[in-house]
Design an enzyme around this catalytic site. Structure first.
Site, PDB file in Angstrom:
ATOM      1  N   HIS A 136      -0.383   2.940  -5.409  1.00  0.00           N
ATOM      2  CA  HIS A 136      -1.055   3.901  -4.528  1.00  0.00           C
ATOM      3  C   HIS A 136      -1.429   5.163  -5.295  1.00  0.00           C
ATOM      4  O   HIS A 136      -0.554   5.947  -5.652  1.00  0.00           O
ATOM      5  CB  HIS A 136      -0.126   4.335  -3.393  1.00  0.00           C
TER       6      HIS A 136
ATOM      7  N   TYR B 253      -3.628  10.062   6.529  1.00  0.00           N
ATOM      8  CA  TYR B 253      -2.750   8.972   6.115  1.00  0.00           C
ATOM      9  C   TYR B 253      -2.495   8.946   4.593  1.00  0.00           C
ATOM     10  O   TYR B 253      -3.426   8.873   3.813  1.00  0.00           O
ATOM     11  CB  TYR B 253      -3.337   7.622   6.559  1.00  0.00           C
TER      12      TYR B 253
ATOM     13  N   HIS C  16      -6.134   2.167   7.585  1.00  0.00           N
ATOM     14  CA  HIS C  16      -4.918   2.276   8.395  1.00  0.00           C
ATOM     15  C   HIS C  16      -5.216   2.276   9.902  1.00  0.00           C
ATOM     16  O   HIS C  16      -4.713   3.116  10.653  1.00  0.00           O
ATOM     17  CB  HIS C  16      -4.092   3.502   7.980  1.00  0.00           C
TER      18      HIS C  16
ATOM     19  N   GLU D 297      -9.004  -2.214   3.781  1.00  0.00           N
ATOM     20  CA  GLU D 297      -7.812  -2.686   4.498  1.00  0.00           C
ATOM     21  C   GLU D 297      -7.743  -2.104   5.907  1.00  0.00           C
ATOM     22  O   GLU D 297      -8.046  -0.922   6.104  1.00  0.00           O
ATOM     23  CB  GLU D 297      -6.594  -2.257   3.680  1.00  0.00           C
TER      24      GLU D 297
END
Ligand code: GCO
Ligand code: MG
Length: 408
Positions: A122, A160, A217, A241
């Site tokens: 990440h 996020y 997210h 994603e």
């Protein structure tokens, strides 16, 4: 051969790992992971009150029948808490089986399909320049693939997985200040206006070889997600994603109709029944289940095989909350799976974590090399475990600027 006893431990360095140890009358033991982030005491309780009393006396080699006993045998079955508990038992039984066979688990699945499994970490920044520094830092360490998230100008609070201030990490996986969540404020319009350009700048700066992943997210509406996926097409993302909340699976069809950006979904799924249609209708490119709360190795392997029929590749969830035991189970599946895609990988590397879970699974140049030790290839030091206990934590909650509750 019989199961004689089983114990559950909750705790760990900066995490509440839920670790199951199953003992047998032949002295061989197995380890399993039931860590369900920020709900850790519940799978532990499910194991202690319902599963362990039934397991004692069973033959641990019958892992398929024991899985069916846990799942079909429970009238109210499934769901993330129960599946995490079944997952821990199933992993521990496979660990025992591998130790009895004196083979690493990947050999029991069909052997190795690759020498190393590509992982992503990440990269994160309070703003785009901060994110660029974070990406450069990971590339220097040999990573070939990175999930990139950055702060959005004008967003009323950090969004996020993004730090408030430059150069800081962020404890978005668990906030141990207590059980009451912090609030993040979200504005999809600001995000939609900033992020496609930011991703394009990242591509320009780091060139065509870096695999760039991005996690929405679950925050966009289906139409917005379709627009976003289309807008980022020129960036050539490795994947986009969770563009929308996963309950409405038809949303994926809308996104597909408008874009060829690869889609990754499934970190919150806990059953093949939640992803079989998405896979069969080829509405996703990567399946993101985690072996822990998808119920263990037995059902995850079925998901992987179904996915393989439909060109869907694996991208198992590996957020920092995952225990090295669950990650070891995934390392064996990754070594074997003919349709392996990528692995999210952030767990190992701190001395405290390595002391609690000794193993020789190795991470080198952005690739995981699976251990050749029998079974899962990871151990658990009960003496070390005494240093830790459960700490209540929470995910933040998200509200829109007018106060409406939104998806974290
Ligand atoms: C990911 C996930 C996580 C989740 C976390 C919640 O892609 O890794 O989205 O970062 O937020 O697992 O506990
Ligand atoms: Mg995610």
């Amino acid at each position: 051969m019989k199961i004689t006893d089983a114990k559950v431990f909750v705790g760990g360095p900066g995490k509440n790992y839920v670790t199951l140890k199953i003992m047998t009358d032949e002295g061989v033991y197995g380890l399993g992971d039931a860590t369900l982030n920020n709900r850790e005491t519940l799978p532990a309780k499910y194991l202690q009150d319902y599963l362990i009393p039934n397991l004692i006396g069973m033959d641990p080699r019958n892992s398929e029948d024991i899985w069916q006993f846990m799942y079909r045998g429970a009238y109210f079955r499934g769901g993330p808490i129960a599946m995490a508990a079944y997952g821990a038992v199933d992993m521990a039984l496979w660990d025992i089986k591998g130790k009895l066979a004196n083979m690493p688990l990947y050999q029991l699945f069909g052997g190795k399909s690759r020498d190393g499994a590509m992982v992503y970490a990440h990269a994160t920044g309070s703003d785009l320049p901060d994110l660029m520094d974070s990406i450069a830092h990971y590339i220097e360490q040999g990573y070939k693939a990175l999930r990139v998230q950055c702060g959005i100008p004008g967003m009323p609070s950090a969004s996020y997985a993004v730090p408030e201030d430059k150069g800081q990490g962020k404890h978005y996986i668990s906030d141990f200040r207590g059980i009451r969540p912090r609030v993040e404020i979200w504005d999809s319009g600001l995000y939609m206006r900033h992020m496609p350009g930011a991703l394009a700048e990242i591509r320009d700066r780091f060139g065509p070889d870096l695999h760039i992943l991005h996690d929405v997210h679950h925050r966009l509406l289906p139409r917005e997600a379709a627009e976003f996926a289309k807008a980022v097409e020129p960036v050539g993302l490795f994947w986009l994603e969770d563009p929308t909340p996963t309950e409405d699976q038809e949303a994926l069809r809308l996104i597909r109709q408008h874009s060829t950006t690869p889609l990754a979904i499934g970190e919150v799924f806990n059953s093949i029944w939640q992803c079989n249609r998405l896979i069969e209708q080829e509405l996703i490119d990567y399946i993101r289940v985690a072996v822990t709360y998808a119920g263990g190795i037995t059902p995850t392997k079925r998901i992987v095989d179904l996915a393989g029929l439909h060109h869907v590749r694996t991208g198992f969830h590996g957020a920092p909350s995952h225990s090295p035991i669950g990650m070891a189970a995934q390392a064996h599946l990754n070594a074997w799976a003919p349709n392996f895609g990528i692995q999210e990988y952030l767990v190992l590397g701190t001395p405290d974590c390595d002391a609690l879970f000794p193993s020789d699974h190795r991470m080198e140049n952005g690739m995981v090399h699976v251990s050749d030790a029998p079974g899962l290839g990871v151990d658990f030091d009960e003496g070390e475990a005494e240093r830790y206990s459960y700490r209540p934590g929470s995910h933040p909650v998200v509200r829109l600027t007018d106060g409406t509750l939104w998806n974290y």
